[in-house]
Scaffold this motif. Structure first.
Motif, mmCIF file in Angstrom:
data_model
loop_
_atom_site.group_PDB
_atom_site.id
_atom_site.type_symbol
_atom_site.label_atom_id
_atom_site.label_comp_id
_atom_site.label_asym_id
_atom_site.label_seq_id
_atom_site.Cartn_x
_atom_site.Cartn_y
_atom_site.Cartn_z
ATOM 1 N N GLY A 157 -4.807 -2.104 6.031
ATOM 2 C CA GLY A 157 -5.462 -2.222 4.737
ATOM 3 C C GLY A 157 -4.870 -3.330 3.907
ATOM 4 O O GLY A 157 -4.190 -4.224 4.417
ATOM 5 N N VAL A 158 -5.109 -3.237 2.592
ATOM 6 C CA VAL A 158 -4.718 -4.319 1.690
ATOM 7 C C VAL A 158 -3.675 -3.882 0.663
ATOM 8 O O VAL A 158 -3.365 -4.628 -0.261
ATOM 9 N N SER A 159 -3.140 -2.680 0.794
ATOM 10 C CA SER A 159 -1.980 -2.240 0.021
ATOM 11 C C SER A 159 -1.462 -0.975 0.680
ATOM 12 O O SER A 159 -2.046 -0.467 1.640
ATOM 13 N N SER A 160 -0.375 -0.430 0.137
ATOM 14 C CA SER A 160 0.187 0.796 0.692
ATOM 15 C C SER A 160 -0.558 2.034 0.237
ATOM 16 O O SER A 160 -0.327 3.129 0.763
ATOM 17 N N ALA A 161 -1.442 1.894 -0.766
ATOM 18 C CA ALA A 161 -2.159 3.044 -1.315
ATOM 19 C C ALA A 161 -3.162 3.589 -0.299
ATOM 20 O O ALA A 161 -3.893 2.826 0.346
ATOM 21 N N LEU A 162 -3.218 4.896 -0.177
ATOM 22 C CA LEU A 162 -4.091 5.523 0.815
ATOM 23 C C LEU A 162 -5.559 5.110 0.681
ATOM 24 O O LEU A 162 -6.223 4.864 1.701
ATOM 25 N N PRO A 163 -6.097 4.975 -0.543
ATOM 26 C CA PRO A 163 -7.493 4.533 -0.640
ATOM 27 C C PRO A 163 -7.735 3.112 -0.110
ATOM 28 O O PRO A 163 -8.873 2.755 0.189
ATOM 29 N N ASP A 164 -6.675 2.322 -0.003
ATOM 30 C CA ASP A 164 -6.812 0.945 0.486
ATOM 31 C C ASP A 164 -6.585 0.824 1.985
ATOM 32 O O ASP A 164 -6.572 -0.291 2.526
ATOM 33 N N LEU A 165 -6.380 1.943 2.676
ATOM 34 C CA LEU A 165 -6.057 1.930 4.096
ATOM 35 C C LEU A 165 -7.144 2.603 4.930
ATOM 36 O O LEU A 165 -7.775 3.566 4.478
ATOM 37 N N LYS A 166 -7.322 2.080 6.137
ATOM 38 C CA LYS A 166 -8.209 2.695 7.124
ATOM 39 C C LYS A 166 -7.401 2.947 8.390
ATOM 40 O O LYS A 166 -6.542 2.145 8.755
#
Length: 781
Positions: free
Chosen positions: A765-774
């Motif tokens: 993804g594009v950050s460490s935040a869970l909503p930004d990860l797949k």
């Protein structure tokens, strides 16, 4: 060599005029021995350029050599007359690029100037971690993640050593606090040491082949760093295979026999503990063997021979000032992080009026900013190891005005507004007005640029204590991470009632009033206002500033000598910000420092009052790992992210937009290798860069080895530059046998890294935040 010659070579020299360079008075060298063709061995501080580089004014000699008690000897090491060099953006800014190529560029600038000035050793890179957001030296390091820190350090080390210079990774180890750094006892369990704090050092040794390591001031698990056999011999040499030499930090050694026998090879800056009389007495008593002295010298000489130092004539020549400035500006552009944008950025090139607003008591809107910057004093007058004396600086107002002229809009009005701490009186281009008039000036302007931040440097942390001992906090540690807290001199422990007591700048209140002021320019304040942050490693954000009603926010760190140009380039879109946060930015009142215990900082005092001990009781829950693990029970994971986090680790926006395709985990050619892959498309209208980040979740069985594993750890990243509309496939390698042990857990009982059994989940993804990860895939072991 005679014994006296060997002992002379074991330590730094007393300050002197260098025989080979009579224009220099210096104290950062080992004097040469001409009859043996041993050259003078010259050392410069770091990490943000050549600070304190063994060449100060001969006027300093009068204060050092001709006063009782050897005078103020510190001037020989840190006087502001030091030879000039390029003042680079802070190291944490370089890490924000998430690009080892920037680390290499950083090393290239430093190496070229070292060669020009006749220097041999660079006391950097620094790879201690941002465990405490208020750590005074965070700007010298690469943030809170050990893998990112190691990757940047390896790149910088290789660049330096490819040009025949010695890189010295520091400060070994667990040196994450400046408060009482000479005596502080750090207790860190071995698993946490291996998985976090030792990891970037291990990468520098194994991947960077770093030539030297600097032992630190602090104690680690009961032993002084420079006599810590477990760290210096068992870990560094036996476990990692380090073949270089270990130098002490300046005045860090605490003994004669234990330091030499347990793994330190070179004392700096003076023959104190290793004074000839003390070493000879230890030799006579049998406590030290002559073979150990030979070994210490051979370790250093071997690195000097390998890098050609014995073959180069000592000489100085002018550095390429323009080239250094260009590279500093480029690095600074790659360091900037766009945190949020409500339509204000990039600024219009045809604007008619712009106001630059800051605090009269703060440097951010007035001067080019580096560590230790003080209002009214030139860069190089303070900053500790980061104290580089540049040939020039570019103040913010100059950078903005020059940018508008170069964009064909030299007639635009650019005014500087400075506000007092009480938010009552302001000056507009030097003319005193009340704050209401300043608000009206901002309201009618086409663009409003506010500058704020946190100043820090070596010698103290951003915290306030009950007295100068630094043993008891006078206020929550978290106050130091906010925009309002400041002191007159950031290198001194601040006290509740001392001369350097903490003050309140009223910055947050000023920003809130500006944002609430009526705009008469046709655009709402949120749509025309930018907050530029200049700080040591992120700042706790007021909730009022985050979101659609807040300003655009640009993180610039400490930009160094090119400050004004770097910030103007980003504000006017001459560069497209692509930096990512190497630290977590929490909301005010919701960060790690709001839950820290005395044992975690500044330390618990022993009953006799003599020992102050810090325990890393959070273990692996440090940085983004702490927020993800939520040990405080207050950070709810919501659809929009973590409720404690204003901007997550790895976050950064752009003036264009990107989409990331469905990620995949592709098996490599061997059992222990994979590729994490995805396509990235620039869906906007201008060129830009995106950084894909790969994180890994360990199986539950990993927790059986001791410390609880955090939900995710960074294991890879890749920066990709894309033209408007372009799509490229990005591939991030994952190798279980890599030096950062991406799948590994330290098993202290077996004294080895192990890969736990179970299912590993790989994220992209594009950050460490869970909503930004797949989820990219899973690995079964």
């Amino acid at each position: 060599m005679t014994l006296d010659q060997k002992l002379q070579q074991l330590t730094g020299a007393k300050p002197e005029t260098l025989p080979d360079l009579p224009e220099c008075f210096g104290g950062r060298h080992v004097s040469g021995i001409a009859e043996l063709d041993i050259p003078t061995f010259r050392i410069t501080n770091g990490p943000v350029g050549l600070g304190q580089n063994d060449c100060v004014s001969h006027e300093v000699a009068k204060n050092v050599l001709h006063m009782p008690g050897f005078g103020d000897i510190s001037q020989a090491y840190s006087h502001s007359s030091s030879a000039k060099a390029t003042a680079l953006p802070s190291a944490v800014g370089a890490a924000a690029s998430f690009d080892p190529a920037v680390g290499a560029m950083y090393g290239d600038v430093i190496a070229d100037e070292m060669r020009a000035l006749g220097l041999h050793v660079f006391e950097a890179p620094g790879v201690n971690l941002a465990r405490l957001p208020i750590l005074g030296r965070n700007m010298e390091y690469f943030g809170e993640d050990p893998y990112l820190s190691g990757a940047m350090a390896v790149a910088e080390t290789k660049a330096l050593q490819s040009k025949g210079l010695i890189a010295m990774v520091k400060h070994f180890v667990a040196n994450e606090q400046e408060t009482n750094r000479q005596t502080i006892q750090e207790n860190v369990d071995r698993q946490t040491l291996r998985e976090l704090y030792l990891l970037p050092f291990e990468m520098a040794v194994k991947d960077g082949k770093v030539a030297a390591v600097m032992c630190a001031y602090n104690y680690v698990n009961g032993q002084s760093s420079c006599e810590n056999k477990e760290m210096l011999t068992d870990v560094l040499r036996r476990d990692w295979g380090f073949t270089g030499y270990v130098q002490s930090d300046f005045f860090a050694m605490k003994s004669t026999v234990a330091t030499l026998n347990n793994g330190t090879d070179h004392e700096m800056p003076l023959p104190l503990h290793w004074a000839p009389a003390k070493i000879k007495a230890a030799l006579d008593s049998g406590e030290i063997r002559l073979s150990r002295i030979d070994e210490a010298l051979e370790r250093r000489y071997t690195q000097a021979f390998k890098l050609g130092i014995f073959d180069r004539k000592l000489a100085r020549q002018p550095i390429d000032v323009a080239a250094g400035g260009r590279k500093a500006r480029e690095i600074g552009g790659r360091a900037t992080v766009l945190l949020q944008n409500n339509g204000a950025l990039p600024l219009r090139h045809d604007l008619r009026s712009l106001v630059l607003i800051g605090k009269a008591s703060q440097v951010y809107a007035q001067q080019a900013v580096a560590g230790g910057a003080v209002v009214g004093e030139p860069m190089g007058a303070g900053g500790g190891s980061s104290d580089v004396v540049p040939h020039y600086t570019v103040p913010p107002i100059e950078g903005l005005r020059n940018a508008l002229k170069e964009l064909g809009n030299g007639q635009a009005s650019v005014k500087l507004i400075l506000v007092d701490d009480a938010n009552a009186i302001a000056t507009i281009d030097g003319q005193s007005v009340d704050f209401a008039q300043a608000l009206a000036e901002a309201g009618k302007a086409d663009a409003v640029v506010m500058m704020a931040g946190t100043i820090s440097e070596e010698g103290a942390d951003r915290a306030t204590f009950t007295d100068k001992s630094g043993k008891q906090l006078a206020a929550p540690a978290s106050l130091g991470s906010g925009l309002d807290w400041y002191t007159g001199h950031s290198n001194t422990i601040t006290t509740k009632d001392g001369d350097n007591r903490a003050r309140n700048s009223g910055t947050v209140a000023m920003i809130n009033r500006l944002m609430a002021a009526p705009s008469t320019s046709g655009k709402p304040m949120a749509g025309k206002t930018v907050l530029v942050l200049k700080d040591n490693a992120g700042v706790a954000m007021p909730a009022t500033l985050v979101g659609t009603k807040g300003p655009a926010i640009l993180e610039a760190w400490f930009p160094g000598q090119e400050d004004g140009n770097i910030v103007a380039d980003a504000l006017f879109g001459r560069i497209n910000p692509s930096g990512k946060l190497p630290v977590t930015v929490p909301f005010e009142g919701k960060g790690f420092l709001d839950h820290v215990t005395t044992s975690q900082f500044p330390g618990v005092i022993s009953p006799d009052g003599k020992v102050q001990t810090v325990t890393y009781s959070e273990q692996l829950a440090m940085g983004y790992r702490w927020y993800d693990a939520n040990p405080s029970g207050t950070c709810a994971q919501a659809k929009g992210g973590n409720s404690c986090v204003a901007f997550p680790f790895g976050h950064g926006l752009s003036y264009t937009s990107f989409s990331v395709g469905r990620p995949a985990l592709v098996k490599g050619k061997t059992r222990d290798t994979w590729q994490v892959e995805a396509s990235v498309t620039n869906t906007g209208k201008r060129q830009g860069a995106q950084v894909l980040q790969s994180y890994l979740s360990l199986p539950a069985s990993a927790n059986s080895y001791g410390a609880k594993q955090p939900p995710r750890r960074l294991v890879g990243f890749a920066r990709v530059e894309l033209a408007a509309g372009e799509t490229r496939k990005v591939s991030i390698p994952l190798d279980a046998k890599a030096s950062h042990h991406p799948l590994g857990v330290w098993n202290e009982k077996a004294h080895q890294w192990v890969i736990p059994k179970g299912r590993f989940t790989v994220w992209l993804g594009v950050s460490s935040a869970l909503p930004d990860l797949k989820m990219a895939g899973t690995i079964e072991r």
